[in-house]
Design an enzyme around this catalytic site. Structure first.
Site, short mmCIF file in Angstrom:
data_model
loop_
_atom_site.label_atom_id
_atom_site.label_comp_id
_atom_site.label_asym_id
_atom_site.label_seq_id
_atom_site.Cartn_x
_atom_site.Cartn_y
_atom_site.Cartn_z
N HIS A 156 4.72 0.02 -0.24
CA HIS A 156 5.47 -0.86 0.65
C HIS A 156 4.53 -1.84 1.33
O HIS A 156 3.32 -1.64 1.39
CB HIS A 156 6.22 -0.04 1.71
CG HIS A 156 5.31 0.82 2.54
ND1 HIS A 156 4.80 2.03 2.09
CD2 HIS A 156 4.80 0.66 3.80
CE1 HIS A 156 4.03 2.57 3.03
NE2 HIS A 156 4.00 1.76 4.06
N ARG A 166 6.98 -9.50 16.50
CA ARG A 166 7.69 -8.34 15.94
C ARG A 166 7.10 -7.07 16.51
O ARG A 166 5.89 -6.83 16.40
CB ARG A 166 7.56 -8.34 14.42
CG ARG A 166 8.05 -7.10 13.69
CD ARG A 166 7.52 -7.16 12.27
NE ARG A 166 7.96 -6.11 11.39
CZ ARG A 166 7.35 -4.93 11.24
NH1 ARG A 166 6.29 -4.63 11.97
NH2 ARG A 166 7.82 -4.05 10.37
N ASP A 213 0.87 5.23 1.90
CA ASP A 213 0.29 5.75 3.14
C ASP A 213 -0.64 6.94 2.97
O ASP A 213 -1.40 7.25 3.89
CB ASP A 213 1.41 6.12 4.12
CG ASP A 213 2.05 4.89 4.75
OD1 ASP A 213 1.42 3.83 4.74
OD2 ASP A 213 3.19 5.00 5.24
N HIS A 228 0.85 -1.19 0.00
CA HIS A 228 0.00 0.00 0.00
C HIS A 228 0.89 1.24 0.00
O HIS A 228 2.10 1.16 0.14
CB HIS A 228 -0.90 0.01 1.25
CG HIS A 228 -0.12 0.10 2.53
ND1 HIS A 228 0.60 -0.98 3.05
CD2 HIS A 228 0.11 1.13 3.38
CE1 HIS A 228 1.21 -0.62 4.17
NE2 HIS A 228 0.94 0.66 4.39
#
Length: 681
Positions: free
Chosen positions: A643, A653, A573, A571
């Site tokens: 990204h 994570r 941002d 996508h």
């Protein structure tokens, strides 16, 4: 009359559910042909009103007939205006300059207005004044609302193929309509529904058949002969669509009388409307923002395709046409030198006549409008932006001499338009980086090393100890489920997401659930990252927090075998990524005000979870970033940086996700309050 306001419509696939619907049969070509010769044309707004009444009375056959006739009449009216505009084109006023303003308005302008009035009077029965629809009704037809009703009528009549086409036609222009999205999915699951029934009955040729599909597909496949044919067709269709749009600016409309139509002020409004047409034809159905460089992009692709098939004459013609839009474009200027060398210095290389006319006409209309701004008290918001470039540099200098109040405005156009074009090739010159505000921080990868624009990776932003303290803070995030509206798996069912905002951290600290020093460290790490990104990318220009989120994603045991999805799909941002159209639409629900993004990693003891950048196709990976404690990756938030995040296959994570904006209006307010509270502890 807006269909959504009635509340009486039903879902096409379930007559007991409240919803909004529509469609029609493909009869518009016949309607358009009929409208070019005199004949009776019932006003479309009257047919539409009667069709809606029949719909509300559940007289489905009558509703379908009237709504289709309304669409037929609407198409016929548009065709009549196109024909009259072509017939009266010789009356088009093109004075030599502002000095002939009075002559332009009192002579050719009024002659042309009279020509259009007489032409429409001959072609329309009843008279043109009977076809003045209200703004609300015109808006319904622009939004394809009649198809919303037609879908239900056809479904109730058991005409499934027509219902599907109607639903699809509406949905293309209204992709955010959730109920219609559900109905489309229901249709897809129905037996007997054919794939080719999903037709956009209002599709414009330059979007469907050519540029967005076959033309670029052939180009990408190095099939240049086929690409040339399709792209030429697309360009021709786009210019035809532009002429139709300009013709429709003439009216007649409900709020105009014949005397007003003959006044100079009316013609200025027509000119303003025409200036918007370049955006309208470049805007894909269902989108708000226009495709960047829509006309120039055709010429750019064509010049390359023609050169590949050995037709240097047409390649040079397309290059010369492209330079009318970007006269300082260095790569294209170099191409022109090459073509002149190959063709010989004596060869006459000129831009296409159609493109010359397109540019010169638009510039002359702008001159007239700006003159009216100064002398007639008019106002004008020029639609030209970085999405559509239609400013010729030499004329820009002339414009500055016309009116001083436009200097700043015009400078913005040049910097956003021409300079942004150069920036794609010379990013290091356009985006000079500033010094880092903290010692010990290292730039590990810059834009060049990451094969992109405005991308950077910093290391040693946090110490190992600080990472451990923030990881301890994330223990509270598993209980908070903050930032995702209580959804534990917002992006993939194979991972559990846990978030913690600065405000939530402060609240937890006040309740004694977390240490004050840990909550304070979150704020400090966020502010440190902001200062680094601001100093590096926008020295001297303030970046405000847009949203700050401490987030962890944990692989769910037993859910990883055979997994093919991503932790976060590709996508951008601040815009909606459209891989097929190679565009990114800056419109809601995207966070269009976000300017820069950052991710500050806290750990690396997990499997997968790396960040990667792609081309606009969302498939071609251009760079990857592997998480580690204290590593900050930052990048501009637009279409230049699509990204995603690789799947987390094992472990947990954690990182601080950061978004920034130059807009004070969209600044996150909680950070200031949190800073005052936490720094006092």
């Amino acid at each position: 009359m807006a269909p959504h306001a009635g509340g009486g419509k039903r879902s096409g696939t379930d007559p007991q559910e409240g919803a909004q619907r529509m469609d029609r049969q493909p009869v518009l070509l016949a309607a358009a042909a009929a409208a070019t010769s005199p004949g009776r044309l019932v006003p479309f707004d009257l047919l539409y009103a009667d069709g809606v009444r029949a719909y509300l009375a559940r007289d489905w056959a009558r509703a379908a007939e009237l709504l289709q006739r309304a669409l037929h009449s609407y198409a016929g009216l548009r065709a009549a205006r196109r024909a009259c505009r072509a017939a009266c084109a010789r009356e088009e006023p093109f004075p030599g300059g502002p000095g002939r303003w009075e002559a332009a308005l009192l002579g050719p302008v009024l002659q042309r207005a009279g020509c259009l009035q007489r032409c429409l009077g001959r072609r329309l029965r009843p008279a043109p004044s009977a076809h003045r629809a209200s703004r609300a009704v015109r808006r319904d037809f622009e939004r394809r609302e009649p198809y919303n009703y037609l879908q239900v009528a056809f479904f109730q009549l058991k005409k499934l193929d027509q219902a599907v086409s109607a639903a699809h036609t509406f949905f293309v222009a209204n992709p955010q309509h959730l109920q219609m999205r559900e109905d489309i999915e229901k249709y897809r699951r129905m037996s007997g529904v054919k794939a080719d029934s999903f037709q956009d009955l209002e599709a414009t040729p330059h979007w469907v058949r050519t540029l967005c599909r076959t033309g670029v597909q052939h180009y990408d496949a190095d099939e240049y002969l086929q690409a040339v044919a399709r792209l030429e067709e697309s360009l021709s269709e786009a210019l035809s669509a532009l002429e139709e749009c300009r013709a429709l600016c003439e009216g007649p409309w409900e709020d105009e009388d014949e005397e007003e139509k003959m006044q100079p002020a009316h013609y200025i409004q027509v000119l303003k409307c025409r200036q918007q047409c370049v955006l309208e034809i470049a805007t894909k159905p269902g989108r708000i923002s226009a495709t960047e460089d829509f006309i120039p992009s055709h010429l750019d692709l064509l010049q390359f395709a023609y050169s590949q098939v050995g037709n240097q004459t047409l390649a040079a013609e397309c290059a010369a046409s492209y330079l009318l839009f970007y006269p300082t474009d260095e790569p294209m200027l170099e191409k022109m030198k090459q073509y002149r060398t190959e063709l010989g210095e004596d060869a006459a290389v000129t831009a296409r006549q159609s493109i010359q006319h397109y540019v010169q006409r638009s510039l002359m209309e702008k001159k007239l409008i700006y003159y009216a701004v100064e002398h007639l008290g008019e106002t004008f918001n020029d639609p030209v932006s970085d999405s559509i470039i239609l400013i010729f540099l030499p004329w820009f200098h002339q414009l500055v001499t016309i009116t001083v109040v436009r200097i700043h405005f015009s400078w913005v156009l040049v910097s956003v338009g021409f300079l942004s074009k150069a920036c794609s090739c010379l990013s290091v010159l356009c985006f000079s980086t500033g010094p880092l505000p903290f010692e010990g921080i290292a730039v590990t990868m810059d834009s060049q090393q990451m094969n992109g624009s405005q991308r950077v990776v910093f290391d040693r932003v946090l110490t190992e100890s600080e990472c451990k303290d923030l990881l301890r803070l994330t223990k509270a995030a598993g209980e908070a489920a903050d930032g995702y509206r209580a959804r534990r798996s917002p992006h993939t069912p194979h991972e559990r997401f846990e978030g913690l905002t600065v405000l939530k951290a402060m609240q937890l600290a006040q309740n004694g659930d977390v240490e004050w020093r840990d909550a304070k460290l979150l704020l400090q790490a966020s502010e440190k990252s902001r200062q680094i990104i601001e100093s590096y990318f926008t020295p001297g220009k303030k970046l405000h927090f847009s949203f700050t989120h401490l987030v962890c994603r944990t692989a769910i045991d037993g859910e990883q075998e055979g997994r093919l999805d991503l932790s976060h799909p590709v996508h951008a941002d601040n815009c909606l990524l459209d891989p097929e159209g190679q565009e990114c639409w800056k419109e809601p629900p995207a966070y269009v005000y976000r300017d820069y993004s950052g991710i500050l990693y806290l750990n690396d003891d997990f499997q997968g979870g790396g960040l990667f950048f792609t081309e606009m196709d969302t498939v071609t990976v251009t760079a990857e970033v592997h998480p580690k404690c204290g590593r900050l990756v930052a990048f501009s938030s637009g279409k230049e940086n699509p990204h995603g995040v690789w799947a987390v296959g094992r472990g947990r994570r954690c990182a601080i996700a950061l978004w920034y904006t130059h807009s004070q209006e969209h600044a996150e307010q909680v950070n200031g309050h949190a800073e005052q509270t936490l720094t006092s502890k």
